[in-house]
Design a protein around this motif. Structure first.
Motif, PDB file in Angstrom:
ATOM      1  N   GLU A 189       0.835  -1.212   0.000  1.00 34.62           N
ATOM      2  CA  GLU A 189       0.000   0.000   0.000  1.00 34.62           C
ATOM      3  C   GLU A 189       0.864   1.253   0.000  1.00 34.62           C
ATOM      4  N   LYS A 190       1.916   1.261   0.823  1.00 34.91           N
ATOM      5  CA  LYS A 190       2.791   2.430   0.894  1.00 34.91           C
ATOM      6  C   LYS A 190       3.483   2.682  -0.447  1.00 34.91           C
ATOM      7  N   ALA A 191       4.000   1.604  -1.062  1.00 29.13           N
ATOM      8  CA  ALA A 191       4.694   1.744  -2.341  1.00 29.13           C
ATOM      9  C   ALA A 191       3.750   2.228  -3.439  1.00 29.13           C
ATOM     10  N   VAL A 192       2.519   1.685  -3.471  1.00 30.09           N
ATOM     11  CA  VAL A 192       1.539   2.081  -4.484  1.00 30.09           C
ATOM     12  C   VAL A 192       1.108   3.528  -4.293  1.00 30.09           C
ATOM     13  N   ASP A 193       0.871   3.940  -3.037  1.00 30.82           N
ATOM     14  CA  ASP A 193       0.460   5.328  -2.768  1.00 30.82           C
ATOM     15  C   ASP A 193       1.528   6.318  -3.218  1.00 30.82           C
ATOM     16  N   GLU A 194       2.787   6.018  -2.903  1.00 30.09           N
ATOM     17  CA  GLU A 194       3.876   6.921  -3.297  1.00 30.09           C
ATOM     18  C   GLU A 194       4.024   6.975  -4.809  1.00 30.09           C
ATOM     19  N   ALA A 195       3.937   5.810  -5.461  1.00 28.99           N
ATOM     20  CA  ALA A 195       4.084   5.770  -6.917  1.00 28.99           C
ATOM     21  C   ALA A 195       2.906   6.459  -7.611  1.00 28.99           C
ATOM     22  N   GLU A 196       1.696   6.312  -7.052  1.00 29.26           N
ATOM     23  CA  GLU A 196       0.521   6.950  -7.633  1.00 29.26           C
ATOM     24  C   GLU A 196       0.634   8.469  -7.548  1.00 29.26           C
ATOM     25  N   THR A 197       1.116   8.965  -6.396  1.00 27.76           N
ATOM     26  CA  THR A 197       1.310  10.408  -6.247  1.00 27.76           C
ATOM     27  C   THR A 197       2.301  10.937  -7.263  1.00 27.76           C
ATOM     28  N   GLU A 198       3.393  10.194  -7.460  1.00 32.91           N
ATOM     29  CA  GLU A 198       4.412  10.604  -8.422  1.00 32.91           C
ATOM     30  C   GLU A 198       3.865  10.563  -9.852  1.00 32.91           C
ATOM     31  N   PHE A 199       3.066   9.548 -10.153  1.00 36.25           N
ATOM     32  CA  PHE A 199       2.497   9.442 -11.500  1.00 36.25           C
ATOM     33  C   PHE A 199       1.537  10.596 -11.790  1.00 36.25           C
ATOM     34  N   LEU A 200       0.674  10.936 -10.828  1.00 33.72           N
ATOM     35  CA  LEU A 200      -0.279  12.018 -11.039  1.00 33.72           C
ATOM     36  C   LEU A 200       0.438  13.363 -11.151  1.00 33.72           C
ATOM     37  N   ARG A 201       1.623  13.440 -10.542  1.00 31.77           N
ATOM     38  CA  ARG A 201       2.392  14.676 -10.656  1.00 31.77           C
ATOM     39  C   ARG A 201       3.088  14.773 -12.008  1.00 31.77           C
ATOM     40  N   LYS A 202       3.506  13.614 -12.552  1.00 35.99           N
ATOM     41  CA  LYS A 202       4.176  13.580 -13.851  1.00 35.99           C
ATOM     42  C   LYS A 202       3.576  12.468 -14.705  1.00 35.99           C
ATOM     43  N   PRO A 203       2.358  12.644 -15.188  1.00 37.64           N
ATOM     44  CA  PRO A 203       1.695  11.557 -15.927  1.00 37.64           C
ATOM     45  C   PRO A 203       2.332  11.231 -17.265  1.00 37.64           C
ATOM     46  N   ASP A 204       3.111  12.155 -17.814  1.00 39.84           N
ATOM     47  CA  ASP A 204       3.709  11.914 -19.120  1.00 39.84           C
ATOM     48  C   ASP A 204       5.004  11.107 -19.032  1.00 39.84           C
ATOM     49  N   GLN A 205       5.495  10.892 -17.823  1.00 35.71           N
ATOM     50  CA  GLN A 205       6.745  10.152 -17.665  1.00 35.71           C
ATOM     51  C   GLN A 205       6.464   8.693 -17.292  1.00 35.71           C
ATOM     52  N   ASP A 206       7.222   7.798 -17.922  1.00 34.20           N
ATOM     53  CA  ASP A 206       7.088   6.374 -17.609  1.00 34.20           C
ATOM     54  C   ASP A 206       8.008   6.065 -16.433  1.00 34.20           C
ATOM     55  N   SER A 207       7.433   5.889 -15.246  1.00 27.34           N
ATOM     56  CA  SER A 207       8.223   5.691 -14.034  1.00 27.34           C
ATOM     57  C   SER A 207       7.838   4.381 -13.355  1.00 27.34           C
ATOM     58  N   PRO A 208       8.443   3.272 -13.743  1.00 27.04           N
ATOM     59  CA  PRO A 208       8.128   1.999 -13.086  1.00 27.04           C
ATOM     60  C   PRO A 208       8.674   1.972 -11.659  1.00 27.04           C
ATOM     61  N   PHE A 209       8.063   1.171 -10.804  1.00 26.74           N
ATOM     62  CA  PHE A 209       8.575   1.007  -9.453  1.00 26.74           C
ATOM     63  C   PHE A 209       8.632  -0.477  -9.127  1.00 26.74           C
ATOM     64  N   PHE A 210       9.530  -0.828  -8.196  1.00 23.97           N
ATOM     65  CA  PHE A 210       9.789  -2.226  -7.865  1.00 23.97           C
ATOM     66  C   PHE A 210       9.573  -2.447  -6.365  1.00 23.97           C
ATOM     67  N   LEU A 211       9.099  -3.616  -6.008  1.00 31.01           N
ATOM     68  CA  LEU A 211       9.009  -3.979  -4.601  1.00 31.01           C
ATOM     69  C   LEU A 211       8.984  -5.491  -4.468  1.00 31.01           C
ATOM     70  N   GLU A 212       9.384  -5.955  -3.286  1.00 28.90           N
ATOM     71  CA  GLU A 212       9.365  -7.383  -2.993  1.00 28.90           C
ATOM     72  C   GLU A 212       8.286  -7.646  -1.951  1.00 28.90           C
ATOM     73  N   VAL A 213       7.411  -8.597  -2.228  1.00 21.81           N
ATOM     74  CA  VAL A 213       6.319  -8.932  -1.311  1.00 21.81           C
ATOM     75  C   VAL A 213       6.213 -10.453  -1.213  1.00 21.81           C
ATOM     76  N   LYS A 214       5.377 -10.894  -0.282  1.00 22.03           N
ATOM     77  CA  LYS A 214       5.053 -12.312  -0.175  1.00 22.03           C
ATOM     78  C   LYS A 214       3.613 -12.517  -0.622  1.00 22.03           C
ATOM     79  N   GLN A 215       3.414 -13.460  -1.533  1.00 17.00           N
ATOM     80  CA  GLN A 215       2.076 -13.769  -2.017  1.00 17.00           C
ATOM     81  C   GLN A 215       1.665 -15.160  -1.545  1.00 17.00           C
ATOM     82  N   ILE A 216       0.340 -15.346  -1.450  1.00 20.70           N
ATOM     83  CA  ILE A 216      -0.220 -16.613  -0.962  1.00 20.70           C
ATOM     84  C   ILE A 216      -0.594 -17.492  -2.155  1.00 20.70           C
ATOM     85  N   CYS A 217      -0.129 -18.738  -2.130  1.00 21.01           N
ATOM     86  CA  CYS A 217      -0.461 -19.686  -3.192  1.00 21.01           C
ATOM     87  C   CYS A 217      -1.773 -20.404  -2.856  1.00 21.01           C
TER      88      CYS A 217
END
Length: 606
Positions: A189-217
């Protein structure tokens, strides 16, 4: 646009929807076609802020894009969803041009087209989505498109079954948050919120973000997953996130260290003056610097499709291939072999080879071709023949000027370095032949030659430092580690069966802030001085400890009651100058009871 719509033209007669905005984004005028498309009358919207007609996600972006449009004063076009009077949203493409006055922005003219009527664009969009889906369906990583606004998946690739055990339909029914473990959700949630804020500030720039999480199988197990994500605005204005996920076979820290190591070595490869390349296990190039191409005149594509062994001299090819196949990541193999230049002649190349990982090998090469082409053995004969003076004997009494001694030390250092390098190269090649007795003899030669070379370097450095010709670059050092490295460098001075040297320390807690070269030269000089005074026999105890704000390095030989007057190349006074410049001191003491002690005192880092 002011050229298209002069004052004498009635804007209502245009067959297009048309409107204007002032510099603040407030609607100044709308024509009849605009009113027909949006169901408003002019009185409803003239004087209204245009952003108020947009959905919230586009309303947040509009001020920035409009401000950039005003500053650039160029033609622009964008897709917006505009709220009709009935309350529903419709998509429109807006073409804009700025009207200026005295070089400054006056107002903006817009032509508005109904996006739904552009069938050709729709067909192209559909085709692009189809091609993207075709690609995503056939890659190993899991690709998903998630609608942030609606909180639902739009697409999940079939590879999700191999990763987490769910079918595509089952994965589509989950939210992204449902797939995460409890501890990973706040991170995500923290990573997505920060990346979303950055995207809305610069929507014309392609800014990928990376994170490591644990998913449930599906079977309830948890896996480490790396997600690469980026945002995009859908045609209807919704915010979407495209995610590419892969299972981590190792921890993120290990992956990070591996990538950092690879980037660091590649950066060194670009900075070095040597040829530098990365190859696969067959010797085919994966990457290389420009020096390789300029030295051998081959293009990268020529060496990436064939093994480097194809351009090695036939007599050297077996040696080269054997080293390539057997090199490890804990040792740097070094060989000399002849390589065919694209022009046809052979160049003698010194190779240093080590393994990066199970699939890749690093190779660093230097052209050592002499003026006339010679075989490998002749190279060393030339080196030896050029060194026609004997080595300086450490205990030899001779009257000479300091300048002359420094020159001879440099000569000896060059000679001994050549001997050490040649011995090291022979050791590596003897290993391939499994000749243990010869290997052990070569190791002794290497150890003695390396120690002599180090001592010569220390002599030259101490004189240079004491003369003020060296600018120190202090670093944080471990006194214990520097002491152990010094003992290793001096291993060729004595036989361990006749002289025992032990080092006791408080561990890595003793830190000093000093120039590494100066600190090591100082420690090695004092240790070698004590070894000479001991005639290579007896027992030397070295203690490294901290006393108040001082780091002490004490060298003691209890059996040495008084130092002899043997001549030595080590100048104690100049060593004292070096220690003093580092904020410390050197003292010595001898008596029949405690023996001889040399104390090096340096400021300790608190």
């Amino acid at each position: 646009m002011q050229h298209l719509f002069p004052n004498q033209v009635n804007s209502n007669s245009l067959p297009l929807a048309y409107f204007t905005l002032d510099r603040n984004g407030v609607i100044l005028f709308v024509n009849d076609n605009w009113c027909s498309a949006t169901e408003y009358v002019p009185e409803d919207v003239e004087g209204v802020y245009f952003g108020d007609l947009l959905p919230d996600n586009q309303k947040n972006i509009f001020p920035k894009t409009f401000r950039e449009f005003r500053s650039k004063l160029k033609t622009d076009f964008r897709t917006y969803k505009i709220r009709k009077k009935s309350g529903e949203y419709a998509e429109f493409i807006l073409y804009a041009r700025a009207e200026t006055e005295s070089g400054g922005f006056l107002k903006a003219h817009f032509i508005m087209l109904d996006h739904g009527s552009l069938k050709t664009t729709e067909r192209e969009l559909t085709r692009s989505k189809y091609m993207y889906k075709l690609l995503a369906d056939n890659i190993k990583e899991v690709v998903c498109v998630y609608n942030i606004t609606q909180g639902s998946h739009l697409y999940v690739s079939p590879s999700v079954t191999a990763l987490r055990g769910f079918t595509v339909d089952e994965a589509m029914s989950q939210t992204l948050y449902d797939t995460l473990t409890t501890e990973s959700r706040p991170v995500f949630e923290k990573a997505v919120d920060e990346a979303e804020t950055e995207f809305l500030r610069k929507p014309d720039q392609d800014s990928p973000f990376f994170l490591e999480v644990k998913q449930i199988c599906k079977d309830g197990t948890e896996i480490n997953v790396e997600i690469q994500a980026r945002f995009q605005l859908a045609a209807n204005g919704d915010l979407e996130m495209i995610c590419v996920s892969r299972k981590l076979s190792s921890s993120k820290l290990e992956d990070t260290i591996r990538l950092m190591r690879e980037k660091e070595v590649e950066r060194i490869g670009e900075l070095t003056g040597d040829m530098f390349c990365l190859s696969d296990n067959a010797g085919r190039l994966i990457k290389s610097n420009k020096r390789l191409e300029t030295t051998l005149d081959y293009k990268f594509v020529e060496l990436s499709s064939n093994s480097l062994a194809t351009i090695i001299h036939p007599d050297d090819k077996l040696m080269f291939k054997t080293v390539i196949e057997n090199t490890t990541d804990d040792f740097v193999d070094e060989i000399d072999c002849r390589v065919k230049h694209k022009g046809g002649e052979y160049r003698l190349i010194n190779w240093k080879i080590t393994r990066f990982d199970a699939e890749k090998i690093y190779l660093c090469a230097r052209d050592i071709t002499p003026p006339k082409s010679v075989a490998n053995k002749a190279i060393f004969r030339q080196v030896l023949a050029s060194k026609n003076r004997p080595l300086i004997q450490i205990n030899e009494k001779r009257v000479t000027k300091p300048e002359s001694m420094a020159a001879e030390i440099a000569e000896g250092r060059s000679y001994m370095t050549a001997v050490a390098d040649f011995s090291s190269s022979l050791i590596r090649n003897i290993k391939l032949l499994e000749k243990k007795d010869i290997e052990n003899q070569l190791k002794i030669i290497y150890k003695v030659a390396r120690t002599a070379s180090v001592q010569s370097e220390d002599f030259a450095f101490i004189n240079k430092y004491a003369a003020g010709e060296y600018v120190p670059v202090p670093l944080l050092l471990s006194l214990e580690e520097e002491g152990r490295n010094s003992l290793e460098d001096l291993a060729g001075m004595y036989e361990q069966s006749e002289l025992k040297i032990s080092l006791k320390s408080q561990g890595g807690l003793i830190k000093i802030y000093a120039d590494p070269t100066a600190a090591r030269a100082l420690l090695r000089s004092m240790i070698s001085y004590m070894i000479r005074q001991s005639d290579g026999r007896g027992e030397i105890l070295i203690r490294a400890f901290r006393e108040d704000n001082a780091a002490l390095f004490i060298i003691t030989n209890k059996e040495l009651k008084s130092p002899s007057d043997k001549n030595s190349i080590i100048n104690i006074q100049r060593c004292e100058v070096v220690a003093s410049s580092m904020g410390g001191s050197i003292t010595s003491d001898s008596n029949p009871t405690t023996g001889t002690t040399i104390k090096i005192k340096l400021p300790a880092v608190v």
